[in-house]
Design a protein around this motif. Structure first.
Motif, PDB file in Angstrom:
ATOM      1  N   GLY A 262       0.853  -1.098   0.061  1.00  0.00           N
ATOM      2  CA  GLY A 262      -0.163  -0.103  -0.136  1.00  0.00           C
ATOM      3  C   GLY A 262       1.013   1.155   0.115  1.00  0.00           C
ATOM      4  O   GLY A 262       1.906   1.341   0.648  1.00  0.00           O
ATOM      5  N   LEU A 263       0.538   2.275  -0.825  1.00  0.00           N
ATOM      6  CA  LEU A 263       1.538   3.471  -0.937  1.00  0.00           C
ATOM      7  C   LEU A 263       1.349   4.210   0.324  1.00  0.00           C
ATOM      8  O   LEU A 263       2.450   4.604   0.930  1.00  0.00           O
ATOM      9  CB  LEU A 263       1.234   4.040  -2.080  1.00  0.00           C
ATOM     10  CG  LEU A 263       2.242   5.393  -2.611  1.00  0.00           C
ATOM     11  CD1 LEU A 263       3.628   4.975  -2.904  1.00  0.00           C
ATOM     12  CD2 LEU A 263       1.601   6.257  -3.606  1.00  0.00           C
ATOM     13  N   LEU A 264       0.303   4.629   0.600  1.00  0.00           N
ATOM     14  CA  LEU A 264       0.062   5.450   1.791  1.00  0.00           C
ATOM     15  C   LEU A 264      -0.074   4.624   3.078  1.00  0.00           C
ATOM     16  O   LEU A 264      -0.607   3.578   3.102  1.00  0.00           O
ATOM     17  CB  LEU A 264      -1.192   6.479   1.570  1.00  0.00           C
ATOM     18  CG  LEU A 264      -1.343   7.148   0.156  1.00  0.00           C
ATOM     19  CD1 LEU A 264      -2.959   7.825   0.212  1.00  0.00           C
ATOM     20  CD2 LEU A 264      -0.035   8.092  -0.075  1.00  0.00           C
ATOM     21  N   HIS A 265       0.395   5.054   4.180  1.00  0.00           N
ATOM     22  CA  HIS A 265       0.199   4.687   5.502  1.00  0.00           C
ATOM     23  C   HIS A 265      -1.134   4.185   5.819  1.00  0.00           C
ATOM     24  O   HIS A 265      -1.809   3.341   6.148  1.00  0.00           O
ATOM     25  CB  HIS A 265       0.678   5.744   6.676  1.00  0.00           C
ATOM     26  CG  HIS A 265       0.391   5.167   8.138  1.00  0.00           C
ATOM     27  ND1 HIS A 265       1.356   4.346   8.835  1.00  0.00           N
ATOM     28  CD2 HIS A 265      -0.450   5.499   8.757  1.00  0.00           C
ATOM     29  CE1 HIS A 265       0.733   3.864   9.878  1.00  0.00           C
ATOM     30  NE2 HIS A 265      -0.346   4.744   9.941  1.00  0.00           N
ATOM     31  N   SER A 266      -2.126   5.440   5.498  1.00  0.00           N
ATOM     32  CA  SER A 266      -3.806   5.243   5.525  1.00  0.00           C
ATOM     33  C   SER A 266      -4.083   3.794   4.733  1.00  0.00           C
ATOM     34  O   SER A 266      -5.042   3.178   5.225  1.00  0.00           O
ATOM     35  CB  SER A 266      -4.447   6.303   5.185  1.00  0.00           C
ATOM     36  OG  SER A 266      -4.278   6.647   3.743  1.00  0.00           O
ATOM     37  N   ASP A 267      -3.574   3.770   3.713  1.00  0.00           N
ATOM     38  CA  ASP A 267      -3.885   2.305   2.811  1.00  0.00           C
ATOM     39  C   ASP A 267      -3.582   1.279   3.244  1.00  0.00           C
ATOM     40  O   ASP A 267      -4.397   0.141   3.672  1.00  0.00           O
ATOM     41  CB  ASP A 267      -3.252   2.542   1.534  1.00  0.00           C
ATOM     42  CG  ASP A 267      -3.520   3.677   0.317  1.00  0.00           C
ATOM     43  OD1 ASP A 267      -4.754   3.836   0.704  1.00  0.00           O
ATOM     44  OD2 ASP A 267      -2.815   4.096  -0.276  1.00  0.00           O
ATOM     45  N   GLN A 268      -2.359   1.093   3.981  1.00  0.00           N
ATOM     46  CA  GLN A 268      -1.821  -0.117   4.522  1.00  0.00           C
ATOM     47  C   GLN A 268      -2.594  -0.244   5.900  1.00  0.00           C
ATOM     48  O   GLN A 268      -2.441  -1.578   6.368  1.00  0.00           O
ATOM     49  CB  GLN A 268      -0.254  -0.071   4.980  1.00  0.00           C
ATOM     50  CG  GLN A 268       0.459  -1.647   5.152  1.00  0.00           C
ATOM     51  CD  GLN A 268      -0.033  -2.475   4.003  1.00  0.00           C
ATOM     52  OE1 GLN A 268       0.401  -2.277   2.797  1.00  0.00           O
ATOM     53  NE2 GLN A 268      -0.473  -3.713   4.237  1.00  0.00           N
ATOM     54  N   GLU A 269      -3.075   0.548   6.636  1.00  0.00           N
ATOM     55  CA  GLU A 269      -3.824   0.318   7.777  1.00  0.00           C
ATOM     56  C   GLU A 269      -4.983  -0.446   7.701  1.00  0.00           C
ATOM     57  O   GLU A 269      -5.429  -1.094   8.506  1.00  0.00           O
ATOM     58  CB  GLU A 269      -4.306   1.809   8.499  1.00  0.00           C
ATOM     59  CG  GLU A 269      -3.323   2.477   9.037  1.00  0.00           C
ATOM     60  CD  GLU A 269      -2.919   1.828  10.356  1.00  0.00           C
ATOM     61  OE1 GLU A 269      -3.710   2.028  11.444  1.00  0.00           O
ATOM     62  OE2 GLU A 269      -1.991   1.284  10.733  1.00  0.00           O
ATOM     63  N   LEU A 270      -5.490  -0.580   6.386  1.00  0.00           N
ATOM     64  CA  LEU A 270      -6.726  -1.295   6.071  1.00  0.00           C
ATOM     65  C   LEU A 270      -6.188  -2.839   6.330  1.00  0.00           C
ATOM     66  O   LEU A 270      -7.058  -3.689   6.383  1.00  0.00           O
ATOM     67  CB  LEU A 270      -7.298  -1.134   4.893  1.00  0.00           C
ATOM     68  CG  LEU A 270      -7.779   0.346   4.719  1.00  0.00           C
ATOM     69  CD1 LEU A 270      -8.356   0.462   3.186  1.00  0.00           C
ATOM     70  CD2 LEU A 270      -8.705   0.817   5.561  1.00  0.00           C
TER      71      LEU A 270
END
Length: 322
Positions: A262-270
């Motif tokens: 995931g590029l963004l931290h908020s993406d990988q948080e999922l």
């Protein structure tokens, strides 16, 4: 004679009912069927032409709709320019928007075509809603019926833009909260995050992640570090949100998360040992499920606090109040 009178009364009742529905604030896909029947086809044609010129613009138009609806509702406030005198400040210079939002010229072109076809009828807020849907469809994603009848705000709110638009550094708790404030559920949040299957982000949005986080594939991080050096000299360079199919709307975004890409931290948080993991897995394995949930969530998001009836106005120029 009596039969003619009955017909006349019936027509008056139909007109009155139509006026009531508009005043009552109901969004309807048929809102422009009488006053501007070609509105949807005009928007679609302009969106298609814009994406054919530049594939990335589809993601930009989708993002405009998101950033509009998350600030005081879907009212086209995001399109308003600051005035030269400095007495009016729009939302374009807010942190999440400045040097980031794109597609304003495409909206201008669509509005110009609509003003020529049916002056003063179609709102800028409805243009954003239609353009978002048409962009997703053109890039291979699902379609949905867009409720129409929104009107445009007279004001903007830069403070709200800085407060309510989710940050790329948000953790899962913050993301859930940001969406809940807008009346969107956990399921909506995970589905709508899938919009990151298209588009790009600047180095400033993910530089902290690629140098400091462990929940990232090492080869993926190193490749991004070459593009975005720690010195910050390339802060405005962009990378695809989906490293494989950034101009095609699909489930690859979720597959990337499973592989810590995931590029963004908020993406990988999922997908990081959280309650969202199971839903990410479902979407990564089932295009039909994702498309269905995404379409439903987009309809729901498009209904966030619209201005209807006599509220707001129909802007002639999307960049400024009449």
């Amino acid at each position: 004679m009596a039969s003619n009178l009955v017909v006349l009364v019936f027509l008056v009742l139909i007109i009155a009912l139509s006026a009531f529905l508009k005043a009552d604030g109901k969004l309807s896909p048929k809102h422009y069927s009488c006053e501007c029947p070609k509105a949807s086809s005009i928007v679609e044609a302009e969106v298609r032409a814009a994406i054919q010129r530049e594939k990335r613009i589809g993601a930009s138009l989708l993002r405009l709709h998101f950033h509009d609806c998350f600030v005081n509702g879907c009212d086209a406030s995001v399109l308003l320019d600051d005035d030269i005198a400095g007495s009016f400040v729009g939302e374009k210079t807010a942190g999440p928007n400045n040097n980031s939002l794109r597609g304003f010229n495409v909206v201008d072109d669509i509005k110009a075509k609509l003003e020529k076809a049916c002056p003063g009828v179609v709102s800028c807020a409805d243009i954003l809603a239609l353009a978002a849907r048409d962009s997703v469809v053109y890039l291979g994603g699902p379609s949905w019926k867009v409720g129409l009848g929104r009107r445009d705000s007279l004001t903007a709110n830069i403070t709200a833009a800085n407060t309510f638009i989710p940050s790329p550094t948000s953790n899962l708790t913050a993301l859930v909260s940001s969406f809940a404030v807008q009346g969107l559920s956990f399921k909506d949040m995970v589905a709508l995050s899938g919009s990151h299957t298209i588009g790009r982000a600047r180095c400033t949005s993910f530089s902290t992640r690629i140098y400091n986080e462990s929940s990232i594939d090492s080869s993926f991080a190193k490749a991004l570090q070459r593009k975005c050096p720690l010195s910050g000299i390339n802060d405005n360079e962009v990378a695809p949100l989906d490293i494989r199919t950034s101009t095609h709307f699909d489930i690859q975004y979720y597959k990337n998360l499973l592989n810590k890409k995931g590029l963004l931290h908020s993406d990988q948080e999922l997908y990081n040992g959280t309650s969202a993991d199971s839903r990410v897995k479902k979407y990564a394995a089932d295009t039909t499920r994702f498309f269905k949930d995404f379409a439903r969530a987009m309809v729901k998001m498009g209904k966030i606090k619209p201005l209807t009836g006599s509220k707001g106005e129909i802007r002639i120029n999307c960049r400024k109040p009449n």
